[in-house]
Design an enzyme around this catalytic site. Structure first.
Site, PDB file in Angstrom:
ATOM      1  N   GLY A 164      -4.867  -2.361   4.868  1.00  0.00           N
ATOM      2  CA  GLY A 164      -4.070  -3.188   4.579  1.00  0.00           C
ATOM      3  C   GLY A 164      -4.818  -4.705   4.836  1.00  0.00           C
ATOM      4  NE  ARG A 165      -6.551  -4.025  11.006  1.00  0.00           N
ATOM      5  CZ  ARG A 165      -5.905  -2.848  11.198  1.00  0.00           C
ATOM      6  NH1 ARG A 165      -4.653  -2.761  10.362  1.00  0.00           N
ATOM      7  NH2 ARG A 165      -6.348  -1.797  11.708  1.00  0.00           N
ATOM      8  CG  HIS A 170      -4.222 -36.470  16.451  1.00  0.00           C
ATOM      9  ND1 HIS A 170      -4.477 -37.513  17.036  1.00  0.00           N
ATOM     10  CD2 HIS A 170      -5.365 -36.359  15.478  1.00  0.00           C
ATOM     11  CE1 HIS A 170      -5.405 -38.158  16.401  1.00  0.00           C
ATOM     12  NE2 HIS A 170      -5.905 -37.343  15.573  1.00  0.00           N
ATOM     13  CD  GLU A 190       9.294  -5.787   7.244  1.00  0.00           C
ATOM     14  OE1 GLU A 190       9.214  -4.714   6.738  1.00  0.00           O
ATOM     15  OE2 GLU A 190       9.323  -6.095   8.513  1.00  0.00           O
ATOM     16  CE  LYS A 197       5.678  -0.815  10.227  1.00  0.00           C
ATOM     17  NZ  LYS A 197       4.733  -0.174   9.550  1.00  0.00           N
ATOM     18  CE  LYS A 222      -3.506   2.227   2.754  1.00  0.00           C
ATOM     19  NZ  LYS A 222      -4.537   1.941   3.779  1.00  0.00           N
TER      20      LYS A 222
HETATM   21  O1  F6P Z   1       3.041  -2.762   9.598  1.00  0.00           O
HETATM   22  C1  F6P Z   1       1.932  -3.135   9.623  1.00  0.00           C
HETATM   23  C2  F6P Z   1       1.404  -3.000   8.225  1.00  0.00           C
HETATM   24  O2  F6P Z   1       1.314  -1.473   8.006  1.00  0.00           O
HETATM   25  C3  F6P Z   1      -0.096  -3.564   8.061  1.00  0.00           C
HETATM   26  O3  F6P Z   1      -1.129  -2.931   8.379  1.00  0.00           O
HETATM   27  C4  F6P Z   1       0.144  -3.726   6.534  1.00  0.00           C
HETATM   28  O4  F6P Z   1      -0.915  -4.341   6.074  1.00  0.00           O
HETATM   29  C5  F6P Z   1       1.473  -3.976   6.187  1.00  0.00           C
HETATM   30  O5  F6P Z   1       2.228  -3.258   7.331  1.00  0.00           O
HETATM   31  C6  F6P Z   1       2.008  -3.934   4.720  1.00  0.00           C
HETATM   32  O6  F6P Z   1       1.974  -2.464   4.400  1.00  0.00           O
HETATM   33  P1  F6P Z   1       2.214  -2.204   3.078  1.00  0.00           P
HETATM   34  O7  F6P Z   1       1.146  -2.555   2.199  1.00  0.00           O
HETATM   35  O8  F6P Z   1       2.178  -0.687   2.980  1.00  0.00           O
HETATM   36  O9  F6P Z   1       3.427  -2.654   2.845  1.00  0.00           O
END
Ligand code: F6P
Length: 552
Positions: free
Chosen positions: A271-272, A388, A216, A508, A210
């Site tokens: 995002g979620r 299990h 990452e 972060k 987003k």
């Molecule tokens: O760090 C949390 C977050 O902001 C989530 O809410 C989001 O889904 C994820 O990182 C990834 O963010 P982006 O889509 O901006 O890379």
């Protein structure tokens, strides 16, 4: 900005529930079922093809009446209206919350800042459809002229969990002549293992972010870029092997992706809550645009149900209220989601972010600290594997763990007795959890007195059962929307902003500060606490000299 709302624990409906809890808390489900032979159907609702049996909960009609009163006094009705009207209910970020617009039909309208957003939603969907056809038909070619065989989504959090979960859930409907992989972790192992057996000239990367700034994702995206350029020996290849899904055109262009190959979404999609936006591009490529439309149709049907059904028969509202009941009155700390379908193996992980990033908050929209519990910890594994492993604790441990059991009447892979056995286990587990087995019953079976307490089951463990005909793109959409709106219901009762995520920021920032300190070459002075300093020192020594310089 603060809002004036009545503190939750001062509301009469809360006090009424508190008093009622004291009356009901010792009552056993055995008693409740014995008192009412119709209970199994009285506490069940069927809507949108989902049969929701909540009879095996520690509730009476009075409980439901009081919980519905809590929903009323918490303004749930008004909050739902506010969301669907595009009000900026994500108050800490000043944003509308309109994932429901992502599944709107062309003639529905959803307004943000006085503008109907449905046309742009469909513009993107149309662009995704054209692109999917182009790739899967072989019309879109890689740099060396070969068609694309492998799709790799690079993203994290909501830009990964939704795509992975949907791909796994709908694998049955997916193209089997293409490979779909997902890279999320900044751990180089994730990248290495996802790419080791693939040819770069047949691989397309979807960089899903987003913000397009997530460390990452950008690190993985740059490694992917390097892999493609090194293999194909030309920077120009990037244009044929990378597309982006983002709200940030500037950063996408800076990365080197032609913004003509960018699929947009908007700040009013969290995002979620984004798996049905362009973030679902890998899903569409895997299952095809028609199935993707069915998925959206499923979401839409549940949205409509949530918006219009009376609360007493409203699946997400009932589910959300039951979660509040156990979290706040029974003191349950966790909830398990147990899908009896191997395809839903990533569903609990998906729900972890949806639920815990949304409602893991301790400050109300009013800015005050809560004096009650908020989001439960969500966890789970597909049945029967969990049986299990950890079910022992659910049956006989000291903690109350409400569970959602999810099952399908028809298997996508009918194979001899497998499906009957699977479902027999689901039904048996909810029965055993509810009714247990008394010490007397165990003794009557011939168990010696000393062993009887070990073999007895207290029961009275609450469960919901969600029974659906078959796992399809449409039913998956309904299930996801069911949980989305249940989370919304809970967040409304708890008076929190379910749509921000400030709690992820500090880590972060600190990681950015620590990263250059790992550089053994310069060995900068460490100024953390004594624990962090020692850990970094040890890492510097053990990781060996020069490693970070090589990478940067
Ligand atoms: O760090 C949390 C977050 O902001 C989530 O809410 C989001 O889904 C994820 O990182 C990834 O963010 P982006 O889509 O901006 O890379």
């Amino acid at each position: 900005m603060t809002l004036t709302i009545n503190p939750l624990t001062q509301q009469p409906s809360w006090h009424a529930l508190d008093a009622h809890y004291r009356d009901i808390n010792a009552v056993h489900l055995r008693q409740l079922f014995a008192d009412d032979p119709q209970r199994g159907t009285r506490f069940a609702v069927e809507a949108e093809g989902i049969y929701f049996d909540y009879s095996k909960n520690r509730i009476t009609e009075e409980t439901i009446r009081l919980l519905l009163g809590l929903a009323e006094s918490s303004g749930l009705c008004e909050r739902i209206d506010a969301m669907f009207h595009g009000d900026k209910i994500n108050i800490t970020e000043g944003r509308a919350v309109l994932h429901v617009a992502l599944r709107a039909t062309r003639n529905q309208s959803f307004m943000v800042d006085g503008k109907n957003v449905t046309p742009v939603v469909h513009e993107v969907l149309d662009k995704m459809t054209r692109f999917s056809h182009g790739v899967t038909s072989g019309q879109w070619k890689g740099y060396s002229g070969k068609p694309i065989r492998n799709i790799i989504n690079i993203g994290i959090g909501g830009s990964d969990l939704g795509p992975v979960m949907a791909f796994e859930a709908l694998r049955h409907y997916s193209r089997r002549d293409m490979t779909f992989r997902f890279i999320s972790n900044v751990d180089g192992t994730d990248f290495a293992e996802a790419t080791r057996d693939l040819c770069a000239d047949e691989t397309l990367f979807i960089i899903s972010s987003k913000t397009f700034t997530t460390q990452e994702t950008m690190t993985n995206a740059h490694s992917a870029r390097q892999w493609v350029v090194q293999t194909l020996k030309d920077e120009v290849a990037v244009a044929r092997h990378f597309v982006a899904v983002s709200t940030n055109a500037g950063e996408v262009a800076r990365f080197g992706i032609d913004t003509a190959n960018m699929f947009g979404f908007w700040d009013w999609v969290g995002g979620r809550y984004s798996m049905d936006s362009a973030i679902g591009l890998s899903t569409m490529l895997a299952i095809g645009p028609e199935n993707f439309q069915s998925l959206l149709g499923g979401f839409r049907a549940m949205d409509e149900h949530f918006r219009t059904a009376p609360f007493a028969r409203n699946l997400p509202v009932l589910m959300g209220l039951l979660s509040v009941w156990y979290t706040n009155f029974f003191g349950a700390q966790t909830m398990a989601v147990l899908p009896y379908d191997q395809y839903l193996k990533r569903f609990p992980a998906y729900l972890q972010q949806l639920t815990m990033e949304s409602n893991g908050k301790h400050v109300t929209v009013n800015g005050t600290t809560v004096d009650y519990q908020t989001s439960p910890i969500i966890w789970g594994e597909p049945g029967t594997n969990g049986q299990h492993s950890f079910y022992q604790l659910i049956h006989q441990g000291t903690k109350l763990i409400p569970c959602d059991f999810i099952g399908f009447c028809r298997s996508l892979n009918p194979l001899g007795p497998h499906h009957d056995l699977l479902m027999a286990n689901l039904f048996a587990q909810t029965e055993a959890l509810a009714f247990g087995k008394t010490v007397e019953e165990v003794r009557t079976e011939g168990t010696p007195d000393w062993l009887a307490p070990h073999r007895a089951f207290e029961g009275n463990r609450p469960t919901n059962t969600i029974l659906v005909e078959q796992l399809t793109p449409e039913t998956l959409g309904k299930l996801v929307a069911l949980y989305e709106h249940s989370v919304f219901t809970q967040g409304t009762i708890w008076q929190i902003d379910s749509f921000d995520q400030w709690g992820v920021e500090l880590g972060k920032v600190l990681a950015k500060r620590i990263q250059p300190e790992l550089s053994r070459g310069k060995e900068p002075q460490l100024q953390h606490d004594s624990s962090t300093n020692e850990l970094i020192q040890r890492y510097r020594i053990a990781a060996g000299p020069g490693k970070m310089e090589e990478l940067s």
